[in-house]
Design a protein around this motif. Structure first.
Motif, mmCIF file in Angstrom:
data_model
loop_
_atom_site.group_PDB
_atom_site.id
_atom_site.type_symbol
_atom_site.label_atom_id
_atom_site.label_comp_id
_atom_site.label_asym_id
_atom_site.label_seq_id
_atom_site.Cartn_x
_atom_site.Cartn_y
_atom_site.Cartn_z
ATOM 1 N N MET A 125 47.336 64.074 44.007
ATOM 2 C CA MET A 125 47.548 64.477 42.659
ATOM 3 C C MET A 125 48.576 65.763 42.725
ATOM 4 O O MET A 125 49.267 65.916 41.490
ATOM 5 C CB MET A 125 46.099 64.758 42.010
ATOM 6 C CG MET A 125 45.408 63.608 42.062
ATOM 7 S SD MET A 125 45.834 61.952 41.053
ATOM 8 C CE MET A 125 45.874 62.772 39.460
ATOM 9 N N GLY A 126 48.488 66.339 43.548
ATOM 10 C CA GLY A 126 49.365 67.738 43.486
ATOM 11 C C GLY A 126 49.330 68.596 44.926
ATOM 12 O O GLY A 126 48.430 68.008 45.647
ATOM 13 N N HIS A 127 49.834 69.409 44.893
ATOM 14 C CA HIS A 127 49.708 70.445 46.138
ATOM 15 C C HIS A 127 50.324 71.632 45.725
ATOM 16 O O HIS A 127 50.832 72.042 44.716
ATOM 17 C CB HIS A 127 50.969 69.971 47.127
ATOM 18 C CG HIS A 127 52.596 70.088 46.923
ATOM 19 N ND1 HIS A 127 53.239 69.148 46.558
ATOM 20 C CD2 HIS A 127 53.059 71.669 46.980
ATOM 21 C CE1 HIS A 127 54.441 69.507 46.179
ATOM 22 N NE2 HIS A 127 54.376 71.030 46.606
ATOM 23 N N PHE A 128 50.033 72.686 46.709
ATOM 24 C CA PHE A 128 50.453 74.053 46.353
ATOM 25 C C PHE A 128 50.797 74.749 47.489
ATOM 26 O O PHE A 128 50.264 74.078 48.646
ATOM 27 C CB PHE A 128 49.264 75.122 45.672
ATOM 28 C CG PHE A 128 47.850 75.058 46.767
ATOM 29 C CD1 PHE A 128 46.817 74.223 46.644
ATOM 30 C CD2 PHE A 128 47.698 76.235 47.259
ATOM 31 C CE1 PHE A 128 45.889 74.165 47.436
ATOM 32 C CE2 PHE A 128 46.735 76.547 47.959
ATOM 33 C CZ PHE A 128 45.701 75.399 48.314
ATOM 34 N N ILE A 129 51.591 75.869 47.659
ATOM 35 C CA ILE A 129 52.203 76.415 49.056
ATOM 36 C C ILE A 129 51.727 77.957 48.847
ATOM 37 O O ILE A 129 52.002 78.412 47.712
ATOM 38 C CB ILE A 129 53.515 76.171 49.198
ATOM 39 C CG1 ILE A 129 53.723 74.686 49.116
ATOM 40 C CG2 ILE A 129 54.048 76.509 50.170
ATOM 41 C CD1 ILE A 129 55.167 74.153 48.964
ATOM 42 N N VAL A 130 51.098 78.465 49.760
ATOM 43 C CA VAL A 130 51.006 79.970 49.792
ATOM 44 C C VAL A 130 51.868 80.508 50.804
ATOM 45 O O VAL A 130 52.020 79.843 51.890
ATOM 46 C CB VAL A 130 49.594 80.274 49.968
ATOM 47 C CG1 VAL A 130 48.595 79.900 48.832
ATOM 48 C CG2 VAL A 130 49.038 79.830 51.322
ATOM 49 N N GLU A 131 52.186 81.927 50.610
ATOM 50 C CA GLU A 131 53.031 82.421 51.634
ATOM 51 C C GLU A 131 52.203 83.795 52.061
ATOM 52 O O GLU A 131 51.416 84.274 51.494
ATOM 53 C CB GLU A 131 54.272 83.382 50.833
ATOM 54 C CG GLU A 131 55.111 82.348 50.157
ATOM 55 C CD GLU A 131 56.501 83.102 49.383
ATOM 56 O OE1 GLU A 131 56.612 82.941 48.651
ATOM 57 O OE2 GLU A 131 56.695 84.358 50.343
ATOM 58 N N ALA A 132 52.007 84.035 53.470
ATOM 59 C CA ALA A 132 51.477 85.130 53.826
ATOM 60 C C ALA A 132 52.347 85.592 54.969
ATOM 61 O O ALA A 132 53.249 85.066 55.404
ATOM 62 C CB ALA A 132 50.109 84.646 54.185
ATOM 63 N N GLY A 133 51.575 86.580 55.850
ATOM 64 C CA GLY A 133 52.430 87.151 57.119
ATOM 65 C C GLY A 133 52.573 86.461 58.181
ATOM 66 O O GLY A 133 53.360 86.221 58.857
ATOM 67 N N CYS A 134 51.629 85.227 58.515
ATOM 68 C CA CYS A 134 51.788 84.240 59.621
ATOM 69 C C CYS A 134 50.993 83.147 59.152
ATOM 70 O O CYS A 134 50.466 82.897 58.099
ATOM 71 C CB CYS A 134 51.111 84.712 60.886
ATOM 72 S SG CYS A 134 49.375 85.218 60.832
ATOM 73 N N GLY A 135 51.414 81.994 59.980
ATOM 74 C CA GLY A 135 50.729 80.600 59.703
ATOM 75 C C GLY A 135 49.040 80.636 59.782
ATOM 76 O O GLY A 135 48.469 80.112 58.341
ATOM 77 N N ASP A 136 48.678 81.562 60.485
ATOM 78 C CA ASP A 136 47.182 81.355 60.498
ATOM 79 C C ASP A 136 46.677 82.066 59.083
ATOM 80 O O ASP A 136 45.710 81.583 58.509
ATOM 81 C CB ASP A 136 46.757 82.329 61.597
ATOM 82 C CG ASP A 136 45.616 81.826 62.142
ATOM 83 O OD1 ASP A 136 45.184 80.498 61.944
ATOM 84 O OD2 ASP A 136 44.810 82.543 62.770
ATOM 85 N N ASP A 137 47.220 83.218 58.596
ATOM 86 C CA ASP A 137 46.969 83.888 57.387
ATOM 87 C C ASP A 137 47.050 82.801 56.271
ATOM 88 O O ASP A 137 46.292 82.844 55.329
ATOM 89 C CB ASP A 137 47.691 85.185 57.174
ATOM 90 C CG ASP A 137 47.298 86.181 57.935
ATOM 91 O OD1 ASP A 137 46.274 86.038 58.872
ATOM 92 O OD2 ASP A 137 47.883 87.451 58.348
ATOM 93 N N ALA A 138 48.211 82.285 56.375
ATOM 94 C CA ALA A 138 48.686 81.555 55.109
ATOM 95 C C ALA A 138 47.325 80.329 54.970
ATOM 96 O O ALA A 138 46.952 80.079 54.058
ATOM 97 C CB ALA A 138 49.882 80.854 55.342
ATOM 98 N N LEU A 139 46.997 79.564 56.142
ATOM 99 C CA LEU A 139 46.099 78.678 55.932
ATOM 100 C C LEU A 139 44.620 79.221 55.406
ATOM 101 O O LEU A 139 44.034 78.713 54.582
ATOM 102 C CB LEU A 139 45.572 78.106 57.609
ATOM 103 C CG LEU A 139 44.656 77.117 57.767
ATOM 104 C CD1 LEU A 139 44.947 75.787 56.898
ATOM 105 C CD2 LEU A 139 44.490 76.719 59.030
ATOM 106 N N ASN A 140 44.243 80.567 55.979
ATOM 107 C CA ASN A 140 43.145 81.100 55.483
ATOM 108 C C ASN A 140 43.175 81.349 53.972
ATOM 109 O O ASN A 140 42.168 80.808 53.320
ATOM 110 C CB ASN A 140 42.871 82.604 56.187
ATOM 111 C CG ASN A 140 42.291 82.279 57.601
ATOM 112 O OD1 ASN A 140 41.805 81.351 58.080
ATOM 113 N ND2 ASN A 140 42.638 83.275 58.350
#
Lengths: 382, 382
Positions: free
Chosen positions: A354-369
């Motif tokens: 139905m939709g998506h969102f994208i977050v930014e963080a310092g690294c991929g692992d942080d972004a996933l968390n």
């Protein structure tokens, strides 16, 4: 230019926006009169792919045409093959699981070990020869785990065959060896009309119930596997002579000698839901890249921005909460949110994207968390 | 929600996309049947703002409504004032150059020194009192330097008055002291229904022939001026009780005591062409911010990504080259290009904004240099 898109879901919609941003016209052909594209775009034709006169009249109007799913009939496209990107041959290879695996195998691209079962034939003997556990997959039309059955051993296969006998026409199948996954990754590569390859970074995908749940970059994968995946994706696009995008899904699998091994899971000659992450993570998205190739605009190299990015899907399961109470959750207010994109689908079914969102963080692992934490703030519907 | 937008140009189009991405409906009302929104969006009503029945029928269909220009008649909106964001009062203040300056002055927001001349009256006496050089500006309707005349001294004013005498109704004017510019900057602030202020970073603007040419962030401005600009923009939005966006354009001017002084040039209660840069430079664009406020979606803080960003306009002057040969220029192929967005306007007039591009670099200055170099690769039309 007038660029046709067969399919008016979220992939077609985001591609249409990218085509428009380049100053060209996007014309969509879609069965469902309530589709995301119908609701948002100016030029949408309602029609089925089986309605040949309507489809062909649409195809006459456009300069080039692409598709947002490989599960479409190839025959009515044949008279317009010169306008189709990627080509009819690419489409036909990728819409047939067996043809795809044979192509991969013949060209040394290491698919998962496989065998096939003819229409109406029993699976038992073939499954025993391939070895258990294995997974039976229909040759056409499956996605998000649909049309797949895991066979753990002799008894599963016997039971499966008993069910097949009750069918009027039991479909032809591919059997795949079951692999123990260390990670799932995908690569999107663009290949332009000159044959140049433009790879996006490797995406790491996390599935739930066979449906893509999160995609992060940079992938948490050793550099040699990343290089291997990108090289193989480019080589496959080259071997298939794709003009457009090719998404290659890989398994990083445990092998007998305990060395992780990269195996090709499947191909999609189009934009891919895992590629949404490029909308924030790269200066050029997968949709921009395909729009450029379709309109003959020269490509520019997709580069990964610094930091880490994670795309999270918002599925129909969660929808009553999303549609009703998203405003009240920390998800929507996070300053780490790069994009929140709801597709405007009116009917929310479990598992439907139905939709998506994208977050930014310092690294991929942080972004996933962060992405997982934020999505957990959306309450599960009662 | 059904969100109405009065105006179907590039600002309306990009706002509509942001509204759609939040899962809401964008309905546009626009006079020109060939507008960017007409060509690309599903729900566009063709009509003039003077066609009251048509306009009011449109306004009845929407839950809230905004506008992409302050130069619109306020009277037909009055019955729908409760749906209008920002409010009718904000619109009326900002569409009247004199009312705006009086508001700024009364609230201590340091506009450029000004005086006014009534309809039909001569400018000479007022100009002499204010001091030369000064700039005569129409009270309504001017933009991109239109409706402005610089008066360097007595003779210019006499000549100007002679011309005014030949007019049937010489318009009322504002006279502004001419200031020597060190820089031009703008601030976009969002103010939500709760009264919270959400500032975007300060943009530095470079004009050519009074038309915005480049916008860069971070602005090359001392920190104290940046803070002062952001604070003042927030305070003005607060004083006006804006619910929506407010763009404040500032002059950084040489003053008598040689200390640079920040003066308010003008207000726009809407998205602004300088704010395009937020599409790449921030995780939330100006369009996303306004879409959130209009749909009652909680805001998140707009943050500036690391590095520098520069937006360059592509004007109608350049269009024969852009439309014909953009593909052949390094502009389109630069891996520093974050966005290339062409608005789909069919008629290219000199000075008309046809599209923009945004580049990323290590800092604002580098981004400006790259943007200038890249745009110079687009050949001037013969």
């Amino acid at each position: 230019m007038r660029v046709g898109i067969l399919g008016g879901g979220q992939l077609g919609l985001m591609l249409a926006e990218s085509i428009q941003h380049l100053g060209h016209q996007a014309l969509v052909y879609e069965r469902d009169a309530d589709s995301p594209c119908h609701q948002r775009l100016a030029s949408v034709t309602t029609g089925t792919l089986e309605d040949t006169p309507r489809l062909q009249s649409f195809l006459q109007q456009v300069d080039v045409v692409t598709f947002d799913s490989e599960n479409i009939p190839a025959a009515p496209l044949e008279p317009f093959a010169a306008k189709l990107f990627p080509s009819l041959q690419v489409l036909q290879t990728c819409q047939d699981r067996l043809a795809e695996k044979r192509f991969l195998s013949a060209n040394g691209f290491s698919p998962v070990d496989f065998a096939w079962v003819d229409e109406g034939a029993p699976v038992l003997a073939t499954a025993e020869k391939l070895g258990f556990p294995c997974v039976a997959k229909t040759i056409r039309g499956g996605y998000d785990g649909k049309g797949q059955t895991r066979l753990n051993g002799y008894e599963d296969a016997v039971r499966y065959d008993r069910k097949r006998q009750t069918l009027d026409s039991a479909p032809a199948l591919v059997l795949e060896s079951f692999v123990e996954l260390l990670a799932e990754v995908s690569c999107v590569v663009a290949r332009d009309a000159s044959g140049a390859i433009w790879p996006f970074p490797v995406f790491e995908n996390i599935h739930r119930n066979h449906i893509l749940d999160f995609t992060l970059v940079p992938a948490r994968l050793e550099q040699n596997h990343q290089t291997q995946a990108l090289t193989m994706a480019g080589d496959i696009a080259q071997a298939l002579q794709v003009v457009g995008l090719l998404t290659v899904e890989f398994f990083l699998a445990k092998s007998a000698d305990r060395t992780p091994k990269l195996l090709v899971n499947e191909l999609a000659p189009r934009t891919h839901n895992s590629g949404h992450v490029t909308r924030a993570a790269c200066q050029l998205s997968q949709f921009d890249a395909l729009a450029r190739i379709l309109t003959g605009t020269p490509m520019c190299r997709p580069t990964l921005r610094t930091g880490g990015y994670c795309m999270g899907q918002l599925l129909g399961d969660l929808w009553p909460s999303v549609a009703g109470a998203l405003e009240a959750t920390p998800l929507v207010q996070s300053s780490q949110l790069s994009e929140l994109y709801l597709y405007g689908k009116t009917e929310a079914r479990p598992g439907r994207k139905m939709g998506h969102f994208i977050v930014e963080a310092g690294c991929g692992d942080d972004a996933l968390n962060v992405a997982q934490q934020l999505r957990n703030t959306v309450p599960s519907p009662k």
